[in-house]
Design a protein around this motif. Structure first.
Motif, PDB file in Angstrom:
ATOM      1  N   ARG A 230       3.804  -7.480  -3.698  1.00  0.00           N
ATOM      2  CA  ARG A 230       4.846  -8.508  -3.715  1.00  0.00           C
ATOM      3  C   ARG A 230       6.240  -7.915  -3.923  1.00  0.00           C
ATOM      4  O   ARG A 230       7.236  -8.631  -3.880  1.00  0.00           O
ATOM      5  CB  ARG A 230       4.545  -9.529  -4.818  1.00  0.00           C
ATOM      6  CG  ARG A 230       3.278 -10.351  -4.587  1.00  0.00           C
ATOM      7  CD  ARG A 230       3.020 -11.285  -5.753  1.00  0.00           C
ATOM      8  NE  ARG A 230       4.148 -12.180  -5.984  1.00  0.00           N
ATOM      9  CZ  ARG A 230       4.417 -12.771  -7.138  1.00  0.00           C
ATOM     10  NH1 ARG A 230       3.636 -12.518  -8.189  1.00  0.00           N
ATOM     11  NH2 ARG A 230       5.448 -13.579  -7.256  1.00  0.00           N
ATOM     12  N   LEU A 231       6.302  -6.604  -4.126  1.00  0.00           N
ATOM     13  CA  LEU A 231       7.587  -5.957  -4.355  1.00  0.00           C
ATOM     14  C   LEU A 231       8.225  -5.533  -3.033  1.00  0.00           C
ATOM     15  O   LEU A 231       7.515  -5.157  -2.085  1.00  0.00           O
ATOM     16  CB  LEU A 231       7.399  -4.729  -5.250  1.00  0.00           C
ATOM     17  CG  LEU A 231       6.925  -5.009  -6.677  1.00  0.00           C
ATOM     18  CD1 LEU A 231       6.597  -3.696  -7.391  1.00  0.00           C
ATOM     19  CD2 LEU A 231       7.975  -5.786  -7.448  1.00  0.00           C
ATOM     20  N   PRO A 232       9.550  -5.565  -2.943  1.00  0.00           N
ATOM     21  CA  PRO A 232      10.237  -5.147  -1.718  1.00  0.00           C
ATOM     22  C   PRO A 232       9.868  -3.720  -1.330  1.00  0.00           C
ATOM     23  O   PRO A 232       9.821  -2.819  -2.177  1.00  0.00           O
ATOM     24  CB  PRO A 232      11.720  -5.248  -2.097  1.00  0.00           C
ATOM     25  CG  PRO A 232      11.760  -6.278  -3.178  1.00  0.00           C
ATOM     26  CD  PRO A 232      10.493  -6.079  -3.962  1.00  0.00           C
ATOM     27  N   GLY A 233       9.570  -3.511  -0.049  1.00  0.00           N
ATOM     28  CA  GLY A 233       9.298  -2.184   0.463  1.00  0.00           C
ATOM     29  C   GLY A 233       7.893  -1.677   0.254  1.00  0.00           C
ATOM     30  O   GLY A 233       7.556  -0.578   0.696  1.00  0.00           O
TER      31      GLY A 233
ATOM     32  N   GLY B  17       2.902  15.359   6.289  1.00  0.00           N
ATOM     33  CA  GLY B  17       3.272  13.969   6.516  1.00  0.00           C
ATOM     34  C   GLY B  17       4.136  13.737   7.712  1.00  0.00           C
ATOM     35  O   GLY B  17       5.321  13.522   7.581  1.00  0.00           O
ATOM     36  N   GLY B  18       3.559  13.790   8.912  1.00  0.00           N
ATOM     37  CA  GLY B  18       4.332  13.414  10.082  1.00  0.00           C
ATOM     38  C   GLY B  18       4.737  11.962   9.991  1.00  0.00           C
ATOM     39  O   GLY B  18       4.241  11.206   9.161  1.00  0.00           O
ATOM     40  N   PRO B  19       5.666  11.518  10.839  1.00  0.00           N
ATOM     41  CA  PRO B  19       6.124  10.140  10.774  1.00  0.00           C
ATOM     42  C   PRO B  19       4.970   9.150  10.830  1.00  0.00           C
ATOM     43  O   PRO B  19       4.077   9.274  11.649  1.00  0.00           O
ATOM     44  CB  PRO B  19       7.028  10.022  12.016  1.00  0.00           C
ATOM     45  CG  PRO B  19       7.502  11.419  12.262  1.00  0.00           C
ATOM     46  CD  PRO B  19       6.346  12.291  11.880  1.00  0.00           C
ATOM     47  N   THR B  20       4.988   8.195   9.945  1.00  0.00           N
ATOM     48  CA  THR B  20       3.969   7.153   9.912  1.00  0.00           C
ATOM     49  C   THR B  20       4.645   5.800   9.980  1.00  0.00           C
ATOM     50  O   THR B  20       5.809   5.646   9.633  1.00  0.00           O
ATOM     51  CB  THR B  20       3.145   7.228   8.618  1.00  0.00           C
ATOM     52  OG1 THR B  20       4.020   7.137   7.503  1.00  0.00           O
ATOM     53  CG2 THR B  20       2.371   8.530   8.542  1.00  0.00           C
ATOM     54  N   PRO B  21       3.931   4.788  10.458  1.00  0.00           N
ATOM     55  CA  PRO B  21       4.555   3.480  10.600  1.00  0.00           C
ATOM     56  C   PRO B  21       5.082   2.944   9.279  1.00  0.00           C
ATOM     57  O   PRO B  21       4.445   3.076   8.244  1.00  0.00           O
ATOM     58  CB  PRO B  21       3.407   2.607  11.138  1.00  0.00           C
ATOM     59  CG  PRO B  21       2.461   3.567  11.761  1.00  0.00           C
ATOM     60  CD  PRO B  21       2.550   4.810  10.941  1.00  0.00           C
ATOM     61  N   SER B  22       6.231   2.322   9.334  1.00  0.00           N
ATOM     62  CA  SER B  22       6.803   1.716   8.133  1.00  0.00           C
ATOM     63  C   SER B  22       6.096   0.408   7.828  1.00  0.00           C
ATOM     64  O   SER B  22       5.611  -0.278   8.718  1.00  0.00           O
ATOM     65  CB  SER B  22       8.291   1.455   8.366  1.00  0.00           C
ATOM     66  OG  SER B  22       8.839   0.701   7.322  1.00  0.00           O
ATOM     67  N   GLU B  23       6.053   0.061   6.556  1.00  0.00           N
ATOM     68  CA  GLU B  23       5.465  -1.217   6.167  1.00  0.00           C
ATOM     69  C   GLU B  23       6.532  -2.301   6.049  1.00  0.00           C
ATOM     70  O   GLU B  23       6.217  -3.455   5.803  1.00  0.00           O
ATOM     71  CB  GLU B  23       4.739  -1.065   4.830  1.00  0.00           C
ATOM     72  CG  GLU B  23       3.516  -0.176   4.926  1.00  0.00           C
ATOM     73  CD  GLU B  23       2.779  -0.089   3.614  1.00  0.00           C
ATOM     74  OE1 GLU B  23       1.555  -0.257   3.629  1.00  0.00           O
ATOM     75  OE2 GLU B  23       3.412   0.159   2.574  1.00  0.00           O
ATOM     76  N   THR B  24       7.778  -1.924   6.210  1.00  0.00           N
ATOM     77  CA  THR B  24       8.858  -2.897   6.171  1.00  0.00           C
ATOM     78  C   THR B  24       9.609  -2.816   7.475  1.00  0.00           C
ATOM     79  O   THR B  24       9.690  -1.765   8.100  1.00  0.00           O
ATOM     80  CB  THR B  24       9.829  -2.612   5.013  1.00  0.00           C
ATOM     81  OG1 THR B  24      10.301  -1.264   5.114  1.00  0.00           O
ATOM     82  CG2 THR B  24       9.142  -2.802   3.679  1.00  0.00           C
ATOM     83  N   PRO B  25      10.155  -3.938   7.966  1.00  0.00           N
ATOM     84  CA  PRO B  25      10.872  -3.917   9.236  1.00  0.00           C
ATOM     85  C   PRO B  25      12.028  -2.932   9.195  1.00  0.00           C
ATOM     86  O   PRO B  25      12.760  -2.853   8.220  1.00  0.00           O
ATOM     87  CB  PRO B  25      11.368  -5.366   9.376  1.00  0.00           C
ATOM     88  CG  PRO B  25      10.476  -6.167   8.494  1.00  0.00           C
ATOM     89  CD  PRO B  25      10.132  -5.271   7.349  1.00  0.00           C
ATOM     90  N   VAL B  26      12.170  -2.178  10.275  1.00  0.00           N
ATOM     91  CA  VAL B  26      13.287  -1.250  10.382  1.00  0.00           C
ATOM     92  C   VAL B  26      14.033  -1.524  11.680  1.00  0.00           C
ATOM     93  O   VAL B  26      13.455  -1.901  12.679  1.00  0.00           O
ATOM     94  CB  VAL B  26      12.818   0.216  10.351  1.00  0.00           C
ATOM     95  CG1 VAL B  26      12.267   0.569   8.997  1.00  0.00           C
ATOM     96  CG2 VAL B  26      11.793   0.492  11.425  1.00  0.00           C
ATOM     97  N   ALA B  27      15.335  -1.335  11.621  1.00  0.00           N
ATOM     98  CA  ALA B  27      16.145  -1.525  12.811  1.00  0.00           C
ATOM     99  C   ALA B  27      15.899  -0.380  13.777  1.00  0.00           C
ATOM    100  O   ALA B  27      15.429   0.682  13.389  1.00  0.00           O
ATOM    101  CB  ALA B  27      17.622  -1.566  12.421  1.00  0.00           C
ATOM    102  N   PRO B  28      16.212  -0.563  15.067  1.00  0.00           N
ATOM    103  CA  PRO B  28      16.087   0.547  16.004  1.00  0.00           C
ATOM    104  C   PRO B  28      16.869   1.753  15.510  1.00  0.00           C
ATOM    105  O   PRO B  28      17.928   1.615  14.902  1.00  0.00           O
ATOM    106  CB  PRO B  28      16.687  -0.027  17.295  1.00  0.00           C
ATOM    107  CG  PRO B  28      16.521  -1.507  17.170  1.00  0.00           C
ATOM    108  CD  PRO B  28      16.686  -1.797  15.705  1.00  0.00           C
TER     109      PRO B  28
END
Length: 276
Positions: free
Chosen positions: A105-108, A244-255
């Motif tokens: 429930r916490l941001p990010g 740790g190669g790039p992994t999908p974010s769990e929070t929306p990110v801008a282009p």
């Protein structure tokens, strides 16, 4: 296969540097679409400047953005960090909670990040389904599911709960060192005999041996039965692991175009990671 992974990676661990649960939460948020190595270069100065949740809650946005800029998507991540600090102060008296229900429930913080925090900061078993984990358990035939939450539950039914956190690290270690996404080292893999996907990568032992990465390469080749000559060569030629190669974010990110890339000087500088 789990027993073989335990033998191969007895020291498997979280490759993000941290000393407190909050530091791990922050580092994991920063690791979205960024390597662990880059995060570990940024966090020593960040943790010194922001030692607790109250510091993030009251952060100057521009100053925080500049500190985390090299990790990419720094504006979105700054929003998450300030929101995280504010929520932890207001809801939990400045202490990061230690349950899945409260963390998500916490941001990010999504389920994947929460499981990292629970397993590595609080000792609560959790399965972290990142891109490496999802790819490997599908290759091994442990599950055909693709949804991370469904994968988590499916693997949780196969493996004793007490091993969930270590299993996550072992699988991720193997994915970074041997079972690569594009060119897995099938012919140099200690799991080759039990892997239903054997052959999707290089099967020639010498070719495969050159694909194995990291300081563990000589030992991994011996465990795969390839002998001392290839192991000795690997000791001097194996490429380092990029944690740790790039992994999908769990929070929306801008282009990405919406956030200017860090300068070359910024990308290649910065202190090494702090002790875990």
């Amino acid at each position: 296969m789990n027993r073989s992974l335990a033998e191969a990676y007895p020291d498997a661990h979280c490759e993000l540097d941290f000393t407190t649960p909050l530091e791990l939460a922050v580092a994991t948020i920063l690791s979205a679409q960024c390597t662990d190595r880059r995060v570990n270069e940024v966090t020593p100065a960040l943790f010194a400047a922001y030692p607790d949740a109250a510091a993030y809650a009251g952060a100057d946005r521009h100053e925080l953005e500049q500190l985390i800029r090299p990790t990419g998507f720094f504006r979105n991540k700054t929003t998450s960090l300030i929101g995280l600090g504010t929520a932890v102060v207001e809801r939990f008296d400045g202490e990061l909670p230690s349950t899945l229900a409260e963390l998500v429930r916490l941001p990010g913080i999504g389920r994947k990040t929460a499981n990292v925090i629970l397993g590595d900061a609080f000792g609560v078993p959790g399965i972290t389904v990142d891109t490496h984990f999802g790819r490997l358990v599908q290759r091994w035939g442990w599950t055909a599911l693709t949804d991370p939450v469904k994968i988590e539950h499916a693997i949780g039914e196969l493996i004793p709960r007490r091993e969930w956190t270590l299993l996550s690290h072992r699988v991720i270690f193997h994915g970074r060192r041997v079972c690569h996404s594009r060119r897995p080292a099938c012919g140099a893999c200690l799991l080759a005999r039990s892997c239903p996907s054997y052959g999707v990568g290089a099967v020639d032992p010498e070719q495969a041996a050159r694909l194995v990465k990291g300081v563990e390469a000589p030992r991994l080749l011996r465990l795969a039965g390839l002998g001392d000559d290839l192991a000795a060569e690997a000791a001097t030629t194996a490429k380092p692991v990029e944690p740790g190669g790039p992994t999908p974010s769990e929070t929306p990110v801008a282009p990405r175009a919406a956030e200017p890339a860090a300068s070359a000087a910024t990308d290649e500088s910065g202190p090494s990671g702090a002790a875990r």
